[in-house]
Design an enzyme around this catalytic site. Structure first.
Site, PDB file in Angstrom:
ATOM      1  N   CYS A  54     -14.552  -3.981   5.436  1.00  9.47           N
ATOM      2  CA  CYS A  54     -15.860  -3.896   5.666  1.00  9.47           C
ATOM      3  C   CYS A  54     -16.504  -4.875   4.883  1.00  9.47           C
ATOM      4  CB  CYS A  54     -16.304  -2.500   5.312  1.00  9.47           C
ATOM      5  SG  CYS A  54     -15.748  -1.207   6.751  1.00  9.47           S
ATOM      6  N   GLY A  55     -15.909  -5.555   4.106  1.00 12.24           N
ATOM      7  CA  GLY A  55     -16.625  -6.749   3.238  1.00 12.24           C
ATOM      8  C   GLY A  55     -16.251  -6.600   1.913  1.00 12.24           C
ATOM      9  N   ASN A  57      -3.344  -7.774   8.657  1.00 11.87           N
ATOM     10  CA  ASN A  57      -3.297  -7.247   7.299  1.00 11.87           C
ATOM     11  C   ASN A  57      -2.427  -7.887   6.303  1.00 11.87           C
ATOM     12  OD1 ASN A  57      -4.009  -5.194   5.464  1.00 11.87           O
ATOM     13  ND2 ASN A  57      -2.059  -3.907   5.797  1.00 11.87           N
ATOM     14  N   SER A  98     -14.772  -9.720   0.204  1.00 13.93           N
ATOM     15  CA  SER A  98     -15.602 -10.870   0.021  1.00 13.93           C
ATOM     16  C   SER A  98     -16.810 -10.550  -0.798  1.00 13.93           C
ATOM     17  CB  SER A  98     -15.869 -11.285   1.507  1.00 13.93           C
ATOM     18  OG  SER A  98     -16.653 -10.217   2.239  1.00 13.93           O
ATOM     19  N   ASP A 144     -10.751  -3.423  -5.979  1.00 13.45           N
ATOM     20  CA  ASP A 144     -10.564  -2.362  -5.138  1.00 13.45           C
ATOM     21  C   ASP A 144     -10.461  -1.021  -5.955  1.00 13.45           C
ATOM     22  OD1 ASP A 144      -9.186  -1.437  -2.704  1.00 13.45           O
ATOM     23  OD2 ASP A 144      -7.317  -1.285  -3.822  1.00 13.45           O
ATOM     24  N   GLY A 182       0.946  -1.155  -0.046  1.00 14.56           N
ATOM     25  CA  GLY A 182       0.000   0.121  -0.108  1.00 14.56           C
ATOM     26  C   GLY A 182       0.810   1.254   0.032  1.00 14.56           C
TER      27      GLY A 182
HETATM   28  C1  SPV Z   1      -6.660  -0.870   1.460  1.00 16.35           C
HETATM   29  O1  SPV Z   1      -6.294  -0.793   2.496  1.00 16.35           O
HETATM   30  O2  SPV Z   1      -7.940   0.037   0.979  1.00 16.35           O
HETATM   31  C2  SPV Z   1      -6.322  -1.724   0.591  1.00 16.35           C
HETATM   32  C3  SPV Z   1      -5.087  -2.069   0.586  1.00 16.35           C
HETATM   33  O3  SPV Z   1      -6.849  -1.933  -0.691  1.00 16.35           O
HETATM   34  S1  SPV Z   1      -3.688  -0.886   0.084  1.00 16.35           S
HETATM   35  O4  SPV Z   1      -2.986  -1.195  -0.835  1.00 16.35           O
HETATM   36  O5  SPV Z   1      -2.816  -0.966   1.582  1.00 16.35           O
HETATM   37  O6  SPV Z   1      -4.324   0.186   0.326  1.00 16.35           O
HETATM   38 MN    MN Z   2      -8.367  -0.536  -1.138  1.00 16.20          MN
END
Ligand code: SPV
Ligand code: MN
Length: 628
Positions: free
Chosen positions: A275-276, A387, A279, A292, A225
């Site tokens: 928050c789901g 995480n 899934s 995402d 991230g």
């Molecule tokens: C999030 O935390 O919203 C993610 C993982 O999708 S990250 O790449 O760490 O943002």
């Molecule tokens: Mn994300």
């Protein structure tokens, strides 16, 4: 006389590597590469084209440099981040702004000149003794209205490998576009590594986002991230582009919900971490397009969406065979997967909540691990980090909607879902009265309890509009204004829904099972097409008991009880009013340029709730509204 960038590159790169760069006719790219090669001063440079060999080279290097280790299943590897580098570092992630520019209280900023000076100092000679990888990718499907090219510089073969799993290759696209490429730039160094090949100098961890040059710098960190340029780093840049150009760059999944008689309806969904979201997007019955990030544009009056990515960087905690059968299957097949920050024992990955016995020792993000091991703060170290993640290409998913993933015009969005995490306020699912009502009372009012995806305390209820707060790069008022206008211009507006999978009763028991969301999705699909009626409540439309009863039977083969429905869909007036007060206060006090319509819509909702309370009391059965 000073030499030109291309001359410098010719001197600095092996002929074979230089040839690859010279084939791209883009002086801005050459200048950028020359500048950063000079600064970073790597001992070796590799340029990746779109060829399979170049990708294989990166994968080999990830193993050779010790950033990944092969696991027992072919294609599987494990990567560890430093024990204290397990999530996005919010405090050290800053948007660089010129003096006098104010992006509001939700955005962590730093003076641009100062920030650039600091980051360039930190990066000076940081790659001495290391290999620099120069990589080309695109955001969105190739050669489409969504396509945004990006170049990534990194000394982490793990980051490079992750990007090959997560994005579409872009070298040929850079060649095709030449000088036309309006590309994003990412410069990353993991910095000095310790003996476990994790970033050592975490006190000097910095992620600086320069909007002006559309460049993001990331240093002394490895966690995805913070480092995978095209993911959350690019996201800051594309939000700004979207607001400037009138489209939406969102923290949303994109999925297909299958309706009656083969009908395909596409939904996007914004849910804060844990928050789901994952899934939901990977639920059996339906088809995944992305989990995402989504770009949404207005194409001839229709909202069309595309997945920015082509892979998944997903949370592995809690994934088990029963609740997530598809992800489980993906994780247990010989796909190319990077597991990160899980427990490894005899070449097999383990994680908490997997529903299998976890060994009492092995290797994890803390190094050699045994049950009861404590960290420097005296906290017991769990077998895997909350995480911990898996990185995999979407085409490993048996339920991928491949056509939608590659569609140059994206897919028509039928519905947009906002999903929060609250124990006592929102019902499991509801539909907004209209676009503006949804954007404001659901999207802009989204809240969730904090989770382990970011550093800091867990379990605190936090304001997170559109699940975008961590990534905003424009003032929030401007962002919401753009959102509202985008919808107003559409000829066919997506319907807006809100879900909450985390509702509890007064004793703290969950009111829903994990898979109930499968039913909410089917209901939303029917609503998009007007196939079922709904009950009007002060906060939007909710499902009728009979429709849910039928869907529970059809989808989950479950008897859905009236009492369960009544508890789940009870309108909780005091909590809902308190939420409006909370949200309004934030926009009044902290947001300088909140659009007036936001306050009007919140006030209307408050009035409806107060009226309902007068008639029916504080906690109102959904059947009351049905009879009314
Ligand atoms: C999030 O935390 O919203 C993610 C993982 O999708 S990250 O790449 O760490 O943002
Ligand atoms: Mn994300």
């Amino acid at each position: 006389m000073e030499i030109t960038p291309i001359e410098y590159l010719k001197e600095r790169l092996e002929p074979e590597q230089f040839k690859k760069i010279a084939a791209i006719n883009n002086p801005e790219l050459h200048e950028f590469l020359a500048k950063y090669i000079k600064l970073l001063n790597p001992s070796k440079i590799f340029v990746a084209t779109d060829s399979k060999e170049d990708e294989e080279y990166i994968k080999k290097k990830a193993i050779e440099y010790g950033e990944e280790k092969p696991l027992a299943t072919p294609g599987h590897t494990v990567h560890f981040d430093n024990y204290y580098d397990q999530a996005r570092d919010k405090a050290n992630t800053k948007i660089l702004v010129p003096r006098g520019v104010d992006l509001g209280p939700f955005i962590n900023t730093k003076d641009r000149e100062e920030g650039l000076r600091e980051i360039h100092e930190l990066m000076k000679d940081i790659m001495v003794g290391k290999e620099l990888f120069i990589l080309f990718f695109v955001l969105g499907p190739k050669n489409s209205v969504f396509t945004i090219p990006a170049v990534q510089l990194t000394d982490s073969a793990y980051v490079a490998h992750s990007e090959f799993l997560l994005y579409r290759k872009g070298y040929e696209e850079f060649k095709r576009l030449g000088r036309e490429a309006k590309f994003l730039k990412f410069v990353h160094s993991a910095g000095e590594l310790d003996e476990r090949k994790t970033s050592k100098n975490l006190d000097k961890r910095r992620i600086y986002i320069d909007l002006e040059s559309e460049t993001v710098y990331s240093v002394n960190t490895q966690y995805g991230g913070n480092t995978i340029g095209l993911k959350k780093l690019a996201f800051r840049l594309t939000i700004r582009r979207a607001v400037k150009e009138g489209w939406l760059s969102e923290h949303m999944f994109l999925m297909r919900v299958n309706g009656p008689e083969g009908r395909k309806t596409y939904f996007t969904g914004a849910f804060p971490s844990m928050c789901g979201k994952t899934s939901t997007s990977m639920i059996p019955w339906e088809n995944i397009v992305g989990d995402d990030l989504a770009f949404i544009v207005d194409m001839k009056g229709e909202a069309r969406g595309a997945n920015v990515e082509a892979g998944v960087f997903g949370i592995i905690h809690g994934i088990n065979k029963e609740d997530d059968p598809i992800i489980w299957e993906v994780l247990h097949s010989p796909n190319e997967i990077i597991f990160s920050n899980v427990l490894i024992k005899d070449g097999k990955p383990y994680w908490t909540g997997m529903g299998e016995e976890i060994p009492n020792e092995g290797e994890n993000h803390s190094g050699k691990w045994w049950k009861g091991k404590k960290d420097a703060e005296g906290n017991e170290i769990p077998p895997s980090h909350k995480n911990a993640r898996f990185t995999v290409r979407l085409d490993a998913f048996p339920n991928l909607d491949k056509e939608a993933l590659d569609a140059p015009c994206g897919v028509k969005i039928g519905g947009m879902i906002y999903g929060g995490r609250d124990k006592d306020t929102w019902p499991p699912v509801r539909e907004a009265f209209d676009w503006t009502h949804g954007v404001i009372t659901m999207g802009a009012a989204l809240e969730s309890e904090t989770t382990a995806a970011t550093l800091g305390k867990e379990g605190v209820r936090q304001f997170n509009p559109m699940s975008i707060l961590d990534f905003l790069s424009v003032p929030i008022g401007e962002y919401i204004q753009n959102y509202i206008r985008f919808g107003e211009r559409l000829r066919e507006k997506p319907k807006i829904f809100a879900v909450n999978y985390f509702l509890r009763d007064e004793n703290g028991n969950w009111l829903n099972d994990k898979l109930d969301k499968a039913v909410w999705l089917k209901w939303m699909e029917l609503r998009v097409h007007g196939d079922v009626d709904a009950i009007e409540t002060p906060i939007g439309y909710i499902p009728k008991y009979e429709d849910l009863k039928r869907l529970f039977k059809q989808v989950l083969n479950k008897e859905y009880k009236r009492e369960d429905y009544e508890k789940q869909f009870m309108i909780r007036v005091p909590e809902l009013l308190a939420k409006i007060d909370r949200i309004e206060k934030i926009y009044r006090e902290k947001v300088k340029d909140a659009p007036e319509v936001l306050f009007r819509v919140l006030e209307e909702e408050r009035k409806r709730l107060l009226e309902a309370r007068k008639k029916y009391g504080d906690y109102i059965s959904p059947f009351q509204f049905e009879r009314a």
